[in-house]
Design an enzyme around this catalytic site. Structure first.
Site, PDB file in Angstrom:
ATOM      1  N   CYS A 128       0.232   0.269  10.313  1.00 27.80           N
ATOM      2  CA  CYS A 128      -0.214  -0.771   9.376  1.00 27.80           C
ATOM      3  C   CYS A 128       0.918  -1.595   8.766  1.00 27.80           C
ATOM      4  O   CYS A 128       1.842  -1.056   8.147  1.00 27.80           O
ATOM      5  CB  CYS A 128      -1.040  -0.139   8.262  1.00 27.80           C
ATOM      6  SG  CYS A 128      -1.741  -1.387   7.164  1.00 27.80           S
ATOM      7  N   CYS A 182     -16.563  -9.390   5.405  1.00 26.20           N
ATOM      8  CA  CYS A 182     -15.938  -8.089   5.165  1.00 26.20           C
ATOM      9  C   CYS A 182     -14.665  -8.259   4.351  1.00 26.20           C
ATOM     10  O   CYS A 182     -13.812  -9.073   4.703  1.00 26.20           O
ATOM     11  CB  CYS A 182     -15.549  -7.429   6.484  1.00 26.20           C
ATOM     12  SG  CYS A 182     -16.877  -7.383   7.676  1.00 26.20           S
ATOM     13  N   ARG A 228     -17.772  -3.068  18.136  1.00 21.83           N
ATOM     14  CA  ARG A 228     -17.026  -4.312  17.877  1.00 21.83           C
ATOM     15  C   ARG A 228     -15.642  -4.257  18.509  1.00 21.83           C
ATOM     16  O   ARG A 228     -14.921  -3.276  18.350  1.00 21.83           O
ATOM     17  CB  ARG A 228     -16.887  -4.508  16.364  1.00 21.83           C
ATOM     18  CG  ARG A 228     -16.036  -5.723  15.959  1.00 21.83           C
ATOM     19  CD  ARG A 228     -16.041  -5.986  14.460  1.00 21.83           C
ATOM     20  NE  ARG A 228     -17.381  -5.966  13.952  1.00 21.83           N
ATOM     21  CZ  ARG A 228     -17.840  -5.075  13.089  1.00 21.83           C
ATOM     22  NH1 ARG A 228     -17.041  -4.177  12.593  1.00 21.83           N
ATOM     23  NH2 ARG A 228     -19.099  -5.099  12.712  1.00 21.83           N
ATOM     24  N   CYS A 257       0.829  -1.203   0.000  1.00 17.69           N
ATOM     25  CA  CYS A 257       0.000   0.000   0.000  1.00 17.69           C
ATOM     26  C   CYS A 257       0.869   1.262   0.000  1.00 17.69           C
ATOM     27  O   CYS A 257       1.840   1.356   0.749  1.00 17.69           O
ATOM     28  CB  CYS A 257      -0.927  -0.004   1.212  1.00 17.69           C
ATOM     29  SG  CYS A 257      -2.063   1.390   1.209  1.00 17.69           S
ATOM     30  N   CYS A 302       0.286   4.907   6.906  1.00 19.58           N
ATOM     31  CA  CYS A 302      -0.334   4.716   8.230  1.00 19.58           C
ATOM     32  C   CYS A 302       0.653   3.985   9.164  1.00 19.58           C
ATOM     33  O   CYS A 302       1.071   2.855   8.867  1.00 19.58           O
ATOM     34  CB  CYS A 302      -1.623   3.919   8.090  1.00 19.58           C
ATOM     35  SG  CYS A 302      -2.701   4.567   6.787  1.00 19.58           S
ATOM     36  N   CYS A 352     -19.567  -6.313   3.615  1.00 20.45           N
ATOM     37  CA  CYS A 352     -18.916  -5.081   4.031  1.00 20.45           C
ATOM     38  C   CYS A 352     -17.611  -4.983   3.236  1.00 20.45           C
ATOM     39  O   CYS A 352     -16.998  -6.016   2.948  1.00 20.45           O
ATOM     40  CB  CYS A 352     -18.616  -5.118   5.525  1.00 20.45           C
ATOM     41  SG  CYS A 352     -17.714  -3.656   6.110  1.00 20.45           S
ATOM     42  N   CYS A 390     -19.635   1.706   8.772  1.00 18.29           N
ATOM     43  CA  CYS A 390     -18.847   1.058   9.819  1.00 18.29           C
ATOM     44  C   CYS A 390     -17.640   1.963  10.016  1.00 18.29           C
ATOM     45  O   CYS A 390     -16.836   2.133   9.095  1.00 18.29           O
ATOM     46  CB  CYS A 390     -18.425  -0.336   9.353  1.00 18.29           C
ATOM     47  SG  CYS A 390     -17.270  -1.133  10.486  1.00 18.29           S
TER      48      CYS A 390
END
Ligand code: SAM
Ligand code: DTB
Ligand code: SF4
Length: 336
Positions: free
Chosen positions: A56, A93, A256, A49, A53, A124, A184
């Protein structure tokens, strides 16, 4: 209802048992407290990616053991969805390590969504920032939820992420809402933020109008090779407080316990469920990191007399609308 950061911080400061009692009372008022919703996650495009972040393992700027993989085929995704359904999940998801999807990516994910829906699962997707018209294409394919997290307070955000702004995220959330998708949206704790930052995140979530239907609270998984790998762990009761405060400020949302359950004792998880958490990700892996086994989860849910919610029951609840089941003055929901 929107809460100020100061008011949310005030809730965090309540005596632990007062806070727990208050959160459980709110929880009991709006939900069947003996019921839990189960989602399964699949990384449909892993690693490489371009974003930075700090938490991550999939950023190509960090040196982790994650192997980059291209977008999975529809057959691979469907096989995983069938396994998820067989293990009791109600929602499937899909996560992709993109800044955002290209047009051809949206088309391929849309095909996956339509096929998964045909299995009777809720869907999702979390694909990053969405451009003009993309949320509508996903909605047309039958997507139920779009996951996009605010991650932390606006003040702490810049210490963790440099390649996209808080406002970029709010814009994607607005697009998702406008397309009629359910939202979400949650965040991560344990990144070295202060309690005020945790309060700031919850205040931002409570200011979304309407509030997100689903609120994942991730406890940072400290992955070697990421900039946040050496942050000190969050004090476990502070995690419980965060769940409790989220429950009070977001009374009708599913809260969650997302990442970070691996490493939590059964007793700590039980406290979180008492404090208002009523959803988890199940399956041996989250996107790239370990999660408790399905067998271990099922054993814990049996010990706690927690039964899993069915997507059909969730849909009925949502179509009944706020007045029917979610109003502050309504009676507790009928038990199934
Ligand atoms: N790339 C898309 C995006 O960032 O929106 C979707 C996938 S991304 C992995 C989804 C979410 O996973 C992030 O917003 C973050 O909240 C969470 N996450 C990522 N790494 C994590 C970690 N090490 N611990 C806890 N949560 C994490
Ligand atoms: C969310 O809030 N948490 C999930 C899901 N949304 C996509 C992701 C957790 C990822 C944890 C790190 C990993 O497994 O790579
Ligand atoms: Fe990329 Fe999402 Fe990971 Fe950020 S959280 S590096 S956008 S996969």
């Amino acid at each position: 209802m929107a809460h100020t950061t100061q008011a949310v911080e005030g809730l965090f400061a309540h005596a632990f048992f007062d806070l727990l009692f208050e959160a459980h009372t709110v929880h009991r008022h709006h939900f069947d407290v003996n019921e839990i919703q189960i989602s399964t996650l699949l990384s449909i495009k892993t690693g490489g990616c371009p974003e930075d972040c700090g938490y991550c393992p999939q950023s190509r700027r960090h040196h982790t053991s994650v192997q980059d993989e291209p977008l999975l085929s529809i057959d691979e995704v469907l096989a995983a969805a069938r396994r998820a359904k067989a293990s009791g999940a109600g929602r499937f998801c899909m996560g992709a390590a993109w800044r955002g999807p290209k047009e051809r990516d949206v088309k391929r994910v849309a095909e996956m969504i339509a096929a998964i829906r045909d299995l009777g699962l809720e869907t999702c997707a979390t694909l990053g920032l969405l451009g003009e018209g993309q949320a509508e294409q996903l909605a047309e394919a039958g997507l139920d939820y779009y996951n996009h997290n605010l991650d932390t307070s606006p003040e702490f955000y810049g210490e963790v992420i440099g390649t996209r702004t808080y406002d970029d995220r709010l814009e994607t959330l607005a697009r998702v809402r406008k397309a009629g998708l359910k939202v979400c949206c949650g965040g991560i704790v344990g990144m070295g933020e202060t309690r005020r930052d945790r309060a700031g995140l919850i205040a931002e979530l409570s200011a979304l109008d309407p509030p997100p239907e689903s609120v994942p609270i991730n406890l940072l998984v400290r992955v070697p090779g990421t900039p946040l790998a050496d942050r000190p762990g969050l004090e476990p009761f502070e995690f419980v407080r965060t769940v409790a405060v989220a429950r009070i400020c977001l009374p009708t949302s599913r809260v969650r316990i997302a990442a970070g359950r691996e490493g939590m004792s059964e007793e700590l998880q039980a406290l979180c469920y008492f404090a208002g958490a009523n959803s988890v990700f199940a399956g041996d892996v989250l996107l790239t990191t370990p999660n408790p086994s399905v067998t271990a989860d099922q054993a814990l849910f049996a010990k706690l007399d927690l039964k899993t919610s069915s997507p059909a029951a969730d849909r009925a609840e949502q179509t009944a609308g706020p007045g029917a089941t979610h109003g502050v003055d309504s009676e507790p929901r009928a038990r199934a």
